[in-house]
Enzyme design. Structure first.
Site, PDB file in Angstrom:
ATOM      1  N   TYR A 289      51.361 -62.736 -23.099  1.00 55.50           N
ATOM      2  CA  TYR A 289      50.164 -61.923 -23.318  1.00 55.50           C
ATOM      3  C   TYR A 289      50.418 -60.444 -23.592  1.00 55.50           C
ATOM      4  CZ  TYR A 289      51.023 -60.896 -18.421  1.00 55.50           C
ATOM      5  OH  TYR A 289      51.614 -60.532 -17.254  1.00 55.50           O
TER       6      TYR A 289
ATOM      7  N   CYS B 161      43.691 -73.317  23.534  1.00 55.37           N
ATOM      8  CA  CYS B 161      44.144 -74.232  24.564  1.00 55.37           C
ATOM      9  C   CYS B 161      45.474 -73.649  25.023  1.00 55.37           C
ATOM     10  CB  CYS B 161      44.355 -75.617  23.943  1.00 55.37           C
ATOM     11  SG  CYS B 161      45.475 -76.660  24.876  1.00 55.37           S
TER      12      CYS B 161
ATOM     13  N   LYS C  67      42.585 -64.748 -18.509  1.00 56.79           N
ATOM     14  CA  LYS C  67      43.545 -64.343 -17.467  1.00 56.79           C
ATOM     15  C   LYS C  67      44.168 -65.617 -16.924  1.00 56.79           C
ATOM     16  CE  LYS C  67      43.742 -61.883 -13.026  1.00 56.79           C
ATOM     17  NZ  LYS C  67      45.177 -61.973 -12.918  1.00 56.79           N
TER      18      LYS C  67
ATOM     19  N   LYS D  23      37.111 -61.130 -12.876  1.00 57.54           N
ATOM     20  CA  LYS D  23      37.399 -62.427 -12.263  1.00 57.54           C
ATOM     21  C   LYS D  23      36.139 -63.275 -12.190  1.00 57.54           C
ATOM     22  CE  LYS D  23      41.474 -61.696  -9.750  1.00 57.54           C
ATOM     23  NZ  LYS D  23      41.873 -62.247  -8.495  1.00 57.54           N
TER      24      LYS D  23
ATOM     25  N   CYS E 230      40.007 -78.521  25.731  1.00 59.07           N
ATOM     26  CA  CYS E 230      40.711 -78.816  24.483  1.00 59.07           C
ATOM     27  C   CYS E 230      40.433 -80.259  24.060  1.00 59.07           C
ATOM     28  CB  CYS E 230      42.204 -78.595  24.682  1.00 59.07           C
ATOM     29  SG  CYS E 230      43.189 -79.228  23.330  1.00 59.07           S
TER      30      CYS E 230
ATOM     31  N   GLU F 241      40.924 -61.484 -23.349  1.00 57.29           N
ATOM     32  CA  GLU F 241      41.836 -62.637 -23.290  1.00 57.29           C
ATOM     33  C   GLU F 241      41.610 -63.417 -22.002  1.00 57.29           C
ATOM     34  OE1 GLU F 241      45.714 -60.939 -23.043  1.00 57.29           O
ATOM     35  OE2 GLU F 241      45.601 -60.037 -25.036  1.00 57.29           O
TER      36      GLU F 241
ATOM     37  N   ASP G 218      46.316 -67.984 -14.567  1.00 61.67           N
ATOM     38  CA  ASP G 218      46.610 -67.962 -13.144  1.00 61.67           C
ATOM     39  C   ASP G 218      47.959 -68.613 -12.886  1.00 61.67           C
ATOM     40  OD1 ASP G 218      46.250 -67.539 -10.492  1.00 61.67           O
ATOM     41  OD2 ASP G 218      44.879 -69.214 -10.181  1.00 61.67           O
TER      42      ASP G 218
ATOM     43  N   CYS H 130      43.825 -82.396  24.567  1.00 61.49           N
ATOM     44  CA  CYS H 130      44.495 -82.667  25.839  1.00 61.49           C
ATOM     45  C   CYS H 130      43.589 -82.475  27.052  1.00 61.49           C
ATOM     46  CB  CYS H 130      45.744 -81.803  25.990  1.00 61.49           C
ATOM     47  SG  CYS H 130      45.384 -80.066  26.268  1.00 61.49           S
TER      48      CYS H 130
ATOM     49  N   CYS I  17      50.290 -79.543  25.161  1.00 58.01           N
ATOM     50  CA  CYS I  17      49.219 -80.187  24.385  1.00 58.01           C
ATOM     51  C   CYS I  17      49.823 -80.856  23.151  1.00 58.01           C
ATOM     52  CB  CYS I  17      48.193 -79.130  23.981  1.00 58.01           C
ATOM     53  SG  CYS I  17      46.991 -79.732  22.794  1.00 58.01           S
TER      54      CYS I  17
HETATM   55  S1  IVH Z   1      47.858 -57.765 -19.052  1.00 61.29           S
HETATM   56  C1  IVH Z   1      49.484 -53.580 -17.304  1.00 61.29           C
HETATM   57  N1  IVH Z   1      46.870 -60.057 -19.744  1.00 61.29           N
HETATM   58  O1  IVH Z   1      47.443 -60.829 -14.172  1.00 61.29           O
HETATM   59  C2  IVH Z   1      49.127 -54.958 -16.845  1.00 61.29           C
HETATM   60  N2  IVH Z   1      47.821 -59.841 -17.567  1.00 61.29           N
HETATM   61  O2  IVH Z   1      46.359 -59.185 -12.030  1.00 61.29           O
HETATM   62  C3  IVH Z   1      49.128 -55.857 -18.012  1.00 61.29           C
HETATM   63  N3  IVH Z   1      47.769 -61.903 -16.252  1.00 61.29           N
HETATM   64  O3  IVH Z   1      50.308 -58.862 -13.674  1.00 61.29           O
HETATM   65  C4  IVH Z   1      48.692 -57.191 -17.672  1.00 61.29           C
HETATM   66  N4  IVH Z   1      46.795 -63.144 -17.758  1.00 61.29           N
HETATM   67  O4  IVH Z   1      50.604 -61.297 -14.383  1.00 61.29           O
HETATM   68  C5  IVH Z   1      47.483 -59.356 -18.778  1.00 61.29           C
HETATM   69  N5  IVH Z   1      45.985 -62.048 -20.496  1.00 61.29           N
HETATM   70  C6  IVH Z   1      46.586 -61.355 -19.535  1.00 61.29           C
HETATM   71  C7  IVH Z   1      46.932 -61.920 -18.300  1.00 61.29           C
HETATM   72  C8  IVH Z   1      47.547 -61.125 -17.322  1.00 61.29           C
HETATM   73  C9  IVH Z   1      47.312 -63.113 -16.544  1.00 61.29           C
HETATM   74  C10 IVH Z   1      48.363 -61.531 -14.955  1.00 61.29           C
HETATM   75  C11 IVH Z   1      49.573 -60.655 -15.063  1.00 61.29           C
HETATM   76  C12 IVH Z   1      49.218 -59.407 -14.329  1.00 61.29           C
HETATM   77  C13 IVH Z   1      48.169 -59.903 -13.398  1.00 61.29           C
HETATM   78  C14 IVH Z   1      47.311 -58.772 -12.934  1.00 61.29           C
END
Ligand code: IVH
Length: 672
Positions: free
Chosen positions: A226, A426, A116, A314, A408, A114, A118, A411, A431
């Protein structure tokens, strides 16, 4: 490396990581990219592995980050919210699959891949289909109840419709802000002369934790779900069923996930995800790979902070090659000189970058960065871009190492390198760059939080000599503000009101705002709790301060020196003469204060409580928790593998308590 230098490095890394955790989780103002953070954490893990004798339950490698904030009720998750192990390496990803196969004694395991997302993690609880609560991850065990703010997110159904609704279900997801919304908010702030927000993730995190509902209502947030926490009775047996199920209930889920078998197919899915993620509405920083069968997840289990059945891969931060055209030096509020790379403009992560940080003199020397060099710049998320390395093979002839200025640039005073520091400074307190920096810090969101007093306004005030120290802020008049660029009656009135309101801020905000060396937000909170007023802190001795858990000798010494300076003392006096009246934290009294005037020290691993929990319990009953044992210690709360503190307590005849005995005392409400 000798052991002591490893030990120093471990300590340094633990402190640095804790500082970045605080910036990321609590203040939503990260200073470094995820990659840089992960590199620090990796190094610490390696060192701790090499030195098991230096292990600590307080190390950030064994703790989940903590976003708990004052002003919110906390709530215990029915099932803990864990974090994920993450990796940037293909080999490590394949090693993860191997571990899973070994653990299950099976091959060709089915995985779900899936995006991830942010954003900010949230857990939403429904009982019999009705939304009852939305809670942040917090420390993993309990989080802040942010239901009131989550209700502004239109995509979250108040009620689930359909058949087969569970009695209780925790649905987990990620709250995020879309880029267009982020741009809209910043454009508005810019027009109003306000400081712009740094990036969408931080703004989403900040918004979720706001107490000002009116402001929350003005910002549009989104959510993607998720996963499941606690669910009673169970409704799905596979992660791949989860998406369909919650989509039918009206929740937004990622537009794509991949169900695959085996490591190679999973890797192909990760690559495909990377190639298409720019088109997603939400920001992604990686892929999450989970075993599909929940029964296999149960079998594999978890470590103290992350599941063994999932990993985050990542994606590397975006990089770009460009030319370093010049190096300028910025002077910060503490006088530190920061070298800044002036770059030939280059496209990076959707924006044009023409400046990047070079961190400090030591880093520059280590990378041997020279003007004219071809360099690689990197930007992860919307964090400040950084120069990560030099392409030495492309270096033009006749280049020379950069020579740091001996005076610096702001100043003209001579610069010095203080003992044990990596940066040049500095040391002229007057300053102008430092004066501006101190004022910006004082007014910033993590200190006095004076809305409308950002960089641009501070610059103007300093230029017109209206302010030269933080107390001058409280001398500003409506007429003076009205004269400033972009100011009209309304904005001047608002700023006057915001300045006035800040006089009754919580005490820790003022302490943090004063800019005492080493005293960040969390130390300020500890100091506010322990002393209750600026006057009491000014009078306190180093010995008294180091009794506070988390305050070391160097910090304590710094505080004494700070208030000992005539200049600082007169600024603090002026603040109070001008009406500063901070709110002291509540200190329990009367019946609740069974531990009043008692000092505890905690050591070792307690059987059921975390040390933070024990500390909170003791403080809630009026007791103090100190970092080291002395004659003044009333009790030593000792758990398993207690070390030198126990020996010292025994030697001094300090009474030793187990967790059970502590709880008994609390239950019987008499500590004597
Ligand atoms: S599963 C047991 N799936 O990433 C942990 N987490 O770095 C289950 N996150 O705390 C997490 N997308 O806040 C899962 N598709 C995804 C996600 C996801 C973002 C976040 C989540 C987690 C953090 C961990």
């Amino acid at each position: 490396m000798t052991k002591t230098s490893d030990q120093n490095r471990i300590e340094h890394l633990r402190n640095e990581i804790a500082r970045h955790d605080e910036l990321y989780h609590r203040r939503a103002q990260p200073e470094i990219s995820d990659l840089e953070y992960d590199v620090l954490k990796r190094e610490l893990e390696e060192l701790e592995k090499a030195h098991p004798e230096l292990a600590s339950t307080e190390s950030p490698t064994v703790r989940v980050g903590d976003d708990l904030r004052e002003g919110f009720e906390s709530y215990r998750h029915l099932q803990p919210m864990l974090s994920l192990d993450n990796t940037y390496s293909k080999d490590e990803f394949f090693a993860f699959v191997e571990r899973v196969e070994k653990g299950l004694e099976l091959e060709n395991i089915a995985f779900v891949v899936e995006p991830k997302i942010d954003g900010v993690a949230v857990s939403i609880t429904y009982e019999k289909g009705k939304l009852v609560r939305a809670v942040t991850r917090g420390n993993g065990t309990e989080g802040d109840d942010i239901t009131a703010n989550a209700l502004f997110i239109e995509e979250i159904p108040r009620e689930l419709k359909g058949k087969g609704l569970p009695d209780v279900i925790e649905i987990r997801g990620e709250i995020y802000m879309r880029n267009d919304e982020f741009d809209r908010i910043n454009a508005e702030r810019n027009a109003a002369g306000l400081e712009e927000f740094a990036n969408p993730r931080s703004l989403a995190a900040g918004t979720v934790k706001m107490l000002d509902r009116e402001e929350v209502a003005k910002r549009r947030l989104n959510i993607i779900l998720y996963g499941l926490g606690h669910c009673e009775p169970e409704i799905v047996a596979f992660q791949s069923e989860f998406h369909d199920r919650v989509r039918k209930w009206g929740f937004p889920v990622g537009e794509r996930f991949w169900k695959v078998e085996g490591a190679d197919a999973a890797w192909a899915a990760i690559e495909e995800l990377d190639s298409m993620r720019d088109a997603f509405a939400y920001p992604t920083d990686g892929a999450v790979i989970k075993t599909d069968a929940l029964s296999q997840q149960d079998l594999l289990g978890k470590t103290s902070k992350s599941p063994r059945w999932a990993i985050a891969f990542k994606f590397a931060a975006e990089q770009s090659e460009t030319i370093l055209e010049g190096i300028t030096i910025q002077v910060g509020r503490t006088g530190v000189l920061t070298p800044v790379a002036e770059l030939k403009p280059t496209k990076l992560a959707g924006t044009t970058v023409s400046r990047a940080t070079l961190h400090n003199q030591e880093e520059m020397e280590r990378k041997d960065v020279r003007i004219g060099d071809y360099v690689i710049v990197e930007k992860a998320g919307e964090i400040i871009p950084a120069v990560v390395r030099v392409l030495v093979e492309k270096r033009p002839e006749g280049s020379a190492p950069f020579v740091f200025p001996e005076s610096c640039p702001e100043c003209g005073s001579p610069t010095v390198k203080l003992e044990g520091e990596v940066a040049l400074r500095c040391v002229n307190h007057e300053c102008p760059a430092q004066v501006r920096g101190r004022l910006e810090h004082f007014a910033s969101r993590q200190c006095m939080d004076i809305e409308g007093l950002g960089e641009a306004v501070v610059d103007q005030l300093a230029e017109r000599s209206l302010v030269s120290n933080v107390s001058d802020v409280y001398r500003l008049t409506f007429d003076q503000l009205l004269e400033l660029d972009k100011f009209a009656e309304k904005s001047a009135r608002n700023l006057v009101a915001a300045i006035d309101r800040s006089k009754s801020n919580e005490l820790w905000r003022l302490l943090h705002g004063l800019g005492i060396p080493q005293v960040g937000a969390s130390a300020s909170k500890d100091l506010a709790k322990a002393f209750g007023s600026v006057a009491a802190l000014r009078e306190a001795s180093v010995e008294r301060m180091i009794e506070i858990d988390g305050i070391g000798e160097k910090t304590a010494q710094g505080i004494v020196t700070f208030f000992g300076s005539e200049q600082n003392a007169s600024i603090v006096d002026a603040l109070f003469e001008l009406g500063m009246n901070p709110t002291a934290p509540e200190i329990p009294s009367g019946e609740a204060a069974i531990f009043e005037s008692m000092t505890f020290v905690i050591t070792g691993t307690l059987p059921t409580m975390k040390r933070d929990e024990a500390k909170e319990l003791i403080e809630s009953k009026g007791g103090k928790v100190a970092g080291s044992v002395s004659k003044k210690t009333t009790y030593l709360l000792a758990g398993e593998s207690a070390g030198s503190k126990l020996t010292k307590a025994e030697k001094l005849g300090v009474e030793i308590l187990s967790e059970e005995e502590l709880l008994e005392k609390v239950a019987s409400e008499s500590a004597g």
